[in-house]
Design an enzyme around this catalytic site. Structure first.
Site, short mmCIF file in Angstrom:
data_model
loop_
_atom_site.label_atom_id
_atom_site.label_comp_id
_atom_site.label_asym_id
_atom_site.label_seq_id
_atom_site.Cartn_x
_atom_site.Cartn_y
_atom_site.Cartn_z
CB ALA A 1 8.00 1.51 -7.25
CD GLU B 1 13.57 -3.36 -7.19
OE1 GLU B 1 14.59 -3.87 -6.68
OE2 GLU B 1 13.55 -2.19 -7.61
CD GLU C 1 14.67 0.48 -10.92
OE1 GLU C 1 13.60 0.69 -10.31
OE2 GLU C 1 14.76 -0.28 -11.89
N GLY D 1 13.21 1.44 -6.77
CA GLY D 1 13.05 2.63 -7.61
C GLY D 1 13.89 3.79 -7.10
N1 COA Z 1 5.59 1.83 -1.13
C1 COA Z 1 4.50 2.11 -0.38
N2 COA Z 1 4.49 2.14 0.95
C2 COA Z 1 5.65 1.89 1.56
C3 COA Z 1 6.84 1.59 0.86
C4 COA Z 1 6.78 1.58 -0.55
N3 COA Z 1 7.85 1.32 -1.29
N4 COA Z 1 7.83 1.38 1.74
C5 COA Z 1 7.29 1.55 2.97
N5 COA Z 1 5.98 1.85 2.86
C6 COA Z 1 5.04 2.15 3.94
C7 COA Z 1 4.80 0.94 4.83
O1 COA Z 1 3.74 0.16 4.35
C8 COA Z 1 4.46 1.59 6.16
O2 COA Z 1 3.11 2.01 6.08
P1 COA Z 1 2.20 2.02 7.40
O3 COA Z 1 2.85 2.95 8.36
O4 COA Z 1 0.87 2.46 6.91
O5 COA Z 1 2.20 0.61 7.89
C9 COA Z 1 5.31 2.86 6.17
O6 COA Z 1 5.67 3.10 4.80
C10 COA Z 1 6.59 2.75 6.98
O7 COA Z 1 7.28 1.58 6.57
P2 COA Z 1 8.05 0.65 7.62
O8 COA Z 1 8.57 -0.51 6.85
O9 COA Z 1 7.17 0.38 8.79
O10 COA Z 1 9.22 1.63 8.07
P3 COA Z 1 10.73 1.27 8.44
O11 COA Z 1 11.36 2.54 8.81
O12 COA Z 1 10.76 0.12 9.37
O13 COA Z 1 11.39 0.76 7.06
C11 COA Z 1 11.95 0.84 4.72
C12 COA Z 1 11.55 1.65 5.98
C13 COA Z 1 11.97 1.80 3.55
C14 COA Z 1 13.32 0.22 4.91
C15 COA Z 1 10.93 -0.29 4.48
O14 COA Z 1 9.62 0.26 4.51
C16 COA Z 1 11.07 -1.02 3.19
O15 COA Z 1 11.88 -1.91 3.08
N6 COA Z 1 10.24 -0.67 2.17
C17 COA Z 1 10.16 -1.35 0.93
C18 COA Z 1 11.35 -1.08 0.07
C19 COA Z 1 11.22 -1.79 -1.24
O16 COA Z 1 11.03 -2.98 -1.33
N7 COA Z 1 11.30 -1.01 -2.31
C20 COA Z 1 11.23 -1.54 -3.62
C21 COA Z 1 9.84 -1.42 -4.11
S1 COA Z 1 9.72 -2.17 -5.69
#
Ligand code: COA
Length: 695
Positions: free
Chosen positions: A60, A122, A102, A99
């Site tokens: 999400a 989450e 999901e 998400g």
């Molecule tokens: N929603 C909004 N923004 C998100 C996001 C999300 N779910 N996941 C990542 N981003 C944004 C980060 O804030 C970052 O933004 P920035 O460049 O402005 O700082 C950008 O995307 C890149 O993320 P980053 O974590 O630096 O990249 P990465 O390649 O190291 O890791 C992921 C990628 C997807 C593994 C990691 O971002 C992550 O774990 N995201 C969250 C996943 C999560 O918890 N999802 C469940 C949500 S309920």
């Protein structure tokens, strides 16, 4: 332009989402998916749902949390997939998180790239899945795995996903081609929606196991327990009631401060790595040298090797060097034993490690990090020798917890290449890296250090120069108040317990015993006695002088049985405490646990605000990053600055003023920034200073 596009391949509809950087399920994405399904030609036999860029949906859109929901919600988009009149195949590469998983579970089939991972992270944001993850996952993979994934938040590999039925196939080579072939093999009638599957079998022992695990390992956090409740409900409730129950539990978590705190840290950790001002290209750092093969040097070298750099380790004697080399080897061999690294990977890494006793061997280094004894004269000598052999561009870093980086830089030609890199011990494990910018450190050198931090998978935060930088300068106030409360009548046990109940992993006295009380003792000997509260450390000093240095001597604030780290009460310590209290003529008083927590936290907060006001930290959120990653501050409280905002800055100020009245204002003068922010109603954790801008 919509991030969602479609293309027909025969009768298979390929839906592609291109929403950089990580395909978060923002409103435009959800709306685009629903529209694509609605607009599918009447003869569509199947669809493929795929993402462009580096990953499948990362979850999400966290930046939409806390704002009014916009239809279609994620649940509605998933419902549209489940109700589509043709089967949908998710083509998963990178990560399908939260998400993202999901939505994949809302599809009828899942084809995964061999390197892809799926997970429900989450809980790391203080939440639980809110779009069916806790109901659909157990219907596919069983209760035990769903309980583990939802409560622990760790993703699983494609191989495990296949084994447990989450994935239907793993792509042999090209993912999209495999998913397309898979979709072509299905007809319109091959719907297999997860929600229509029977309830999973109840697994009471798995429920009990994960509840006990969460209570112990995720102490204080509400989300893991809520995730377990939701998954448990999937065994007895029909899908509609299960989704409703999940929603209730999700909304409870979403409105709780714990989730706000953890979401704050998610963005804070990404922000702390960014330098203010125009983008500066970092220097390419590939050849590193580490000076000193003690505990810190070994951990730093291992971090650099893991990040792919080549490393030369330097020490004075062959014996010390050999010992350091062996310890690095052991770190990677342990990874092989634990299945985290292949034999070939281990050989490749160790092939990049060299050892030397000669400074002249370091001449081709892009960066040198010294990790010698914490003594400025020794550091000066190291830098003088280095300056003779390395190029003018070589980045010179000192790993120090307290020393003046400017004083070190002053004696080096081209001081703009000098900075501090404060690693935390053990350096290859601890995530925090305090990057200390000297007065003259260039933006390019700083940018290079931040990028190196990222390559080493650390969370890097920038600090200006002051005694103890951000983390240890604040910690000294926390330790001071703990020491004073000990004199005033609280026991080490009570103080430690109050703070661990608050969420700290260890109390200050258990921590002191573990680290060795002689370390603080030696540091204090070097300090101007006027610069700290000597009374707060009278007991510590007395213990060291009696050779009660903590765990390593079998006693300190507590007593230890041989080979056991459990802190035990000790009458001999009580005698020492009684003696010091009576010498100081202190009248004892009773403490509530909340008094203890407040006093330590207010000390941290006030100093943090001063650090921010002085421009030592650029952002309030950077301070939170330092505390959550280097000092074990409970993530669900967001860090000391976020915690201050939770209490309210007026209440924080009132507490500081009350302490000033009771204990004098030597340590309790409120920070000017706190006064200003309390007045303007702004948040400390959102504050960004303008000073200290990069040249
Ligand atoms: N929603 C909004 N923004 C998100 C996001 C999300 N779910 N996941 C990542 N981003 C944004 C980060 O804030 C970052 O933004 P920035 O460049 O402005 O700082 C950008 O995307 C890149 O993320 P980053 O974590 O630096 O990249 P990465 O390649 O190291 O890791 C992921 C990628 C997807 C593994 C990691 O971002 C992550 O774990 N995201 C969250 C996943 C999560 O918890 N999802 C469940 C949500 S309920």
């Amino acid at each position: 332009m919509s991030p969602v596009s479609t293309q027909l391949t025969g009768t298979v509809l390929v839906i592609t989402i291109d929403h950089p950087p990580v395909n978060a399920l923002s409103h435009a994405v959800r709306a685009g998916i629903v529209r694509a399904l609605e607009a599918a030609p009447a003869n569509t036999s199947a669809a493929v749902l795929q993402c462009a860029g580096r990953t499948f949906f990362s979850g999400a859109d966290i930046s939409e949390f806390g704002k009014p929901p916009q239809a279609p919600t994620l649940s509605e988009a998933i419902e549209a997939l489940e109700n589509a009149p043709f089967p949908v195949v998710a083509a998963i590469h990178g990560q399908a998180l939260g998400g993202g998983l999901e939505i994949a579970l809302g599809c009828d089939f899942r084809v995964m790239d061999a390197k892809a991972r799926v997970g429900l992270p989450e809980v790391t944001l203080g939440l639980i899945p809110g779009a069916g993850g806790t109901q659909r996952l157990p219907r596919i993979a069983g209760m035990a795995l769903a309980l583990e994934m939802a409560s622990q938040g760790k993703p699983i590999s494609a191989a495990k996903a296949l084994e447990t039925g989450i994935a239907d196939a793993i792509a042999e080579s090209d993912l999209v081609a495999s998913a397309l072939a898979f979709a072509k093999s299905k007809s319109r009638n091959d719907k297999r929606s997860t929600g229509a599957r029977p309830n999973p079998e109840t697994d009471a022992s798995a429920v009990d196991y994960w509840r006990a695990h969460a209570a112990k390992r995720q102490r204080g956090q509400k989300a893991p327990l809520a995730a377990i409740d939701a998954v448990e409900a999937s065994a007895t409730l029909d899908i509609a009631s299960g989704l409703k129950r999940e929603r209730e539990l999700f909304l409870e978590r979403m409105s709780d401060t714990q989730s706000a705190a953890m979401r704050h840290l998610f963005f804070a950790e990404r922000k702390s790595a960014k330098l203010p001002g125009p983008r500066t290209d970092p220097l390419p750092l590939e050849r590193a040298a580490v000076i000193g093969s003690g505990t810190m040097g070994v951990g730093i070298a291992a971090s650099l090797l893991s990040a792919g750099l080549s490393v030369k380790l330097l020490d004075m004697s062959d014996q010390a060097l050999q010992a350091g080399y062996n310890r690095i080897k052991t770190i990677f061999q342990n990874d092989v034993t634990k299945g985290r690294l292949s034999e070939a990977g281990c050989s490749e890494i160790l092939g990049r490690l060299a050892a030397t006793t000669q400074y002249s061997d370091l001449s081709d280094s892009d960066i040198v990090i010294e990790a010698v004894f914490e003594d400025i004269e020794i550091k000066h000598k190291v830098f003088a020798q280095l300056a003779n052999v390395v190029g003018e561009q070589t980045v010179l870093a000192t790993n120090t917890s307290y020393l003046d980086v400017d004083a070190i830089a002053e004696r080096v030609a081209n001081p703009e290449r000098v900075l501090g890199l404060h690693f935390f011990s053990p350096a290859h494990i601890m995530r925090l890296l305090e990057v200390v910018r000297g007065k003259k450190t260039s933006a390019m050198v700083l940018a290079s250090a931040m990028q190196l931090g990222k390559r080493m998978r650390k969370v890097a935060a920038v600090s200006g120069v002051c005694h103890g930088f951000i983390g240890n300068r604040m910690l000294s106030c926390y330790g001071r108040e703990a020491g004073l409360m000990l004199l005033e009548g609280a026991s080490p046990r009570q103080i430690d317990k109050a703070l661990t109940d608050f969420g700290m992993p260890m109390g200050p006295f258990t921590m002191g015993d573990m680290a060795g009380l002689d370390i603080g003792y030696m540091n204090r000997q070097k300090l101007d006695p006027e610069s700290f509260e000597q009374r707060a450390f009278l007991v510590h000093d007395r213990l060291v002088e009696m050779d009660r240095k903590g765990q390593k001597t079998g006693s300190g604030f507590y007593r230890y049985e041989k080979g056991d780290r459990t802190p035990l009460d000790d009458e001999a310590f009580d005698d020492v405490l009684r003696a010091v209290r009576s010498e100081q003529g202190i009248s004892l008083r009773e403490f509530d646990d909340s008094d203890i927590v407040d006093r330590c936290m207010l000390g941290l907060i006030n100093e943090g605000a001063k650090i921010l006001d002085e421009g030592i930290a650029w952002r309030g959120s950077d301070i939170d990053v330092v505390y959550a990653n280097g000092y074990g501050f409970p993530r669900y409280r967001g860090g000391p600055m976020f915690y201050a905002d939770t209490i309210g800055l007026d209440a924080v100020l009132a507490g500081i003023r009350a302490n000033a009245e009771r204990f004098g204002d030597r340590w309790w003068t409120p920070s000017n920034l706190l006064l200003r922010l309390a007045e303007s109603g702004e948040r400390l954790s959102a504050y960004e200073t303008q000073s200290g801008a990069l040249s």
